[in-house]
Enzyme design. Structure first.
Site, PDB file in Angstrom:
ATOM      1  N   LYS A   9      58.253  77.224 105.201  1.00 49.77           N
ATOM      2  CA  LYS A   9      59.333  76.247 104.240  1.00 49.77           C
ATOM      3  C   LYS A   9      60.576  77.556 103.488  1.00 49.77           C
ATOM      4  O   LYS A   9      60.853  78.675 104.057  1.00 49.77           O
ATOM      5  CB  LYS A   9      58.583  76.026 102.812  1.00 49.77           C
ATOM      6  CG  LYS A   9      57.160  74.949 103.054  1.00 49.77           C
ATOM      7  CD  LYS A   9      56.918  75.041 101.340  1.00 49.77           C
ATOM      8  CE  LYS A   9      55.362  73.419 101.875  1.00 49.77           C
ATOM      9  NZ  LYS A   9      55.436  73.326 101.068  1.00 49.77           N
ATOM     10  N   TYR A  49      57.236  63.471 104.165  1.00 47.49           N
ATOM     11  CA  TYR A  49      56.219  64.041 102.884  1.00 47.49           C
ATOM     12  C   TYR A  49      56.187  62.292 102.679  1.00 47.49           C
ATOM     13  O   TYR A  49      55.444  62.501 101.437  1.00 47.49           O
ATOM     14  CB  TYR A  49      57.007  64.805 102.058  1.00 47.49           C
ATOM     15  CG  TYR A  49      56.414  66.281 102.023  1.00 47.49           C
ATOM     16  CD1 TYR A  49      55.345  66.795 102.357  1.00 47.49           C
ATOM     17  CD2 TYR A  49      57.785  67.416 102.556  1.00 47.49           C
ATOM     18  CE1 TYR A  49      54.645  67.590 102.897  1.00 47.49           C
ATOM     19  CE2 TYR A  49      57.296  67.695 102.196  1.00 47.49           C
ATOM     20  CZ  TYR A  49      55.619  68.918 102.536  1.00 47.49           C
ATOM     21  OH  TYR A  49      55.514  70.536 103.149  1.00 47.49           O
ATOM     22  N   ASN A 112      55.500  77.178  97.956  1.00 47.40           N
ATOM     23  CA  ASN A 112      54.253  78.052  98.525  1.00 47.40           C
ATOM     24  C   ASN A 112      54.691  78.467 100.084  1.00 47.40           C
ATOM     25  O   ASN A 112      53.882  78.373 100.391  1.00 47.40           O
ATOM     26  CB  ASN A 112      53.172  77.563  98.132  1.00 47.40           C
ATOM     27  CG  ASN A 112      53.588  76.130  98.457  1.00 47.40           C
ATOM     28  OD1 ASN A 112      54.602  75.949  99.828  1.00 47.40           O
ATOM     29  ND2 ASN A 112      52.550  75.128  98.667  1.00 47.40           N
ATOM     30  N   HIS A 115      53.728  75.026 104.975  1.00 44.70           N
ATOM     31  CA  HIS A 115      53.219  73.714 104.909  1.00 44.70           C
ATOM     32  C   HIS A 115      52.130  73.398 106.360  1.00 44.70           C
ATOM     33  O   HIS A 115      52.283  74.422 107.070  1.00 44.70           O
ATOM     34  CB  HIS A 115      53.593  72.228 105.205  1.00 44.70           C
ATOM     35  CG  HIS A 115      53.088  71.353 105.621  1.00 44.70           C
ATOM     36  ND1 HIS A 115      52.920  71.019 104.236  1.00 44.70           N
ATOM     37  CD2 HIS A 115      53.004  70.500 106.624  1.00 44.70           C
ATOM     38  CE1 HIS A 115      52.069  69.312 105.127  1.00 44.70           C
ATOM     39  NE2 HIS A 115      52.375  69.727 106.950  1.00 44.70           N
ATOM     40  N   GLU A 126      52.447  64.480 112.497  1.00 46.59           N
ATOM     41  CA  GLU A 126      53.301  65.437 111.954  1.00 46.59           C
ATOM     42  C   GLU A 126      53.904  66.620 112.925  1.00 46.59           C
ATOM     43  O   GLU A 126      55.262  67.112 112.898  1.00 46.59           O
ATOM     44  CB  GLU A 126      52.958  66.632 110.779  1.00 46.59           C
ATOM     45  CG  GLU A 126      52.299  65.665 109.547  1.00 46.59           C
ATOM     46  CD  GLU A 126      52.044  66.632 108.894  1.00 46.59           C
ATOM     47  OE1 GLU A 126      51.684  66.752 107.483  1.00 46.59           O
ATOM     48  OE2 GLU A 126      51.292  67.959 108.770  1.00 46.59           O
TER      49      GLU A 126
HETATM   50  P1  CMP Z   1      51.760  71.403 102.013  1.00 46.88           P
HETATM   51  O1  CMP Z   1      51.178  71.815 101.689  1.00 46.88           O
HETATM   52  O2  CMP Z   1      53.354  71.410 101.656  1.00 46.88           O
HETATM   53  O3  CMP Z   1      52.025  69.375 101.364  1.00 46.88           O
HETATM   54  C1  CMP Z   1      52.709  68.853 100.070  1.00 46.88           C
HETATM   55  C2  CMP Z   1      53.526  69.911  98.997  1.00 46.88           C
HETATM   56  O4  CMP Z   1      53.820  69.432  97.849  1.00 46.88           O
HETATM   57  C3  CMP Z   1      52.671  70.731  98.538  1.00 46.88           C
HETATM   58  O5  CMP Z   1      52.324  71.898  99.708  1.00 46.88           O
HETATM   59  C4  CMP Z   1      53.356  71.722  97.688  1.00 46.88           C
HETATM   60  O6  CMP Z   1      54.448  72.795  97.970  1.00 46.88           O
HETATM   61  C5  CMP Z   1      53.986  70.239  97.069  1.00 46.88           C
HETATM   62  N1  CMP Z   1      53.711  70.094  95.830  1.00 46.88           N
HETATM   63  C6  CMP Z   1      54.771  70.737  94.901  1.00 46.88           C
HETATM   64  N2  CMP Z   1      54.078  70.121  92.673  1.00 46.88           N
HETATM   65  C7  CMP Z   1      52.452  70.070  93.402  1.00 46.88           C
HETATM   66  C8  CMP Z   1      51.451  69.731  92.650  1.00 46.88           C
HETATM   67  N3  CMP Z   1      51.737  69.259  91.500  1.00 46.88           N
HETATM   68  N4  CMP Z   1      50.596  69.110  93.206  1.00 46.88           N
HETATM   69  C9  CMP Z   1      50.434  69.357  94.815  1.00 46.88           C
HETATM   70  N5  CMP Z   1      51.615  69.784  95.562  1.00 46.88           N
HETATM   71  C10 CMP Z   1      52.587  70.064  95.337  1.00 46.88           C
END
Ligand code: CMP
Length: 138
Positions: A9, A49, A112, A115, A126
């Site tokens: 990311k 998403y 984070n 993904h 995806e």
């Molecule tokens: P990802 O695995 O990319 O899938 C969806 C993303 O939403 C997740 O990682 C997080 O980075 C983001 N995200 C932001 N806020 C939340 C939340 N409260 N709960 C879950 N995912 C979140």
């Protein structure tokens, strides 16, 4: 053999840990079969998403995902989907195990670092979102 989609990311690219992230995948036996750096538009991020479109964090998540370049990869290996998720650690870095990418590098639930696809069907969708079959090495 299974394939999964991995995204480094915008926060991971900005932190200059692309090499470290890929090293962790390769160290655990995952092979990079396709790779590209790109900058998503808001529409690209919203499409990617789409399953989260009703979630309260959707607007912020999609803004973040187009805030800078990302690296998208197809990873292949035995149980690649689950293995990738194990190497990444829990979505919320506060709950991630020691030694995982998110434990070591994430700074929030949104920033984070990585993904990864969560199931075979999503992996297929995806991967096809970013790559054509010609882009993926045998
Ligand atoms: P990802 O695995 O990319 O899938 C969806 C993303 O939403 C997740 O990682 C997080 O980075 C983001 N995200 C932001 N806020 C939340 C939340 N409260 N709960 C879950 N995912 C979140």
């Amino acid at each position: 053999m299974e394939q999964t989609l991995s995204i480094i990311k915008p926060d991971g690219v900005k932190k200059q840990i692309i090499g470290d992230v890929i090293r962790r995948f390769e160290n655990r036996g995952l092979s990079v079969k396709a790779m590209r750096m790109l900058q998503m538009t808001k529409e690209d991020a919203m499409g990617f998403y789409a399953v989260h479109k009703e979630r309260p964090f959707f607007d912020s998540l999609t803004d973040f995902m187009c805030s800078g370049p990302v690296v998208v990869m197809v990873l292949e290996g035995e149980k690649a989907i689950a293995l990738n998720r194990e190497i990444m650690g829990a979505t919320n870095f506060k709950e991630a195990d020691e030694g995982t990418i998110r434990k070591d590098f994430a700074s929030s639930i949104e920033s984070n670092v990585v993904h990864g696809s969560d199931a075979p069907e999503t992996a297929k969708t995806e991967i096809a979102y970013f790559f054509s079959s010609l882009d993926i090495m045998a």
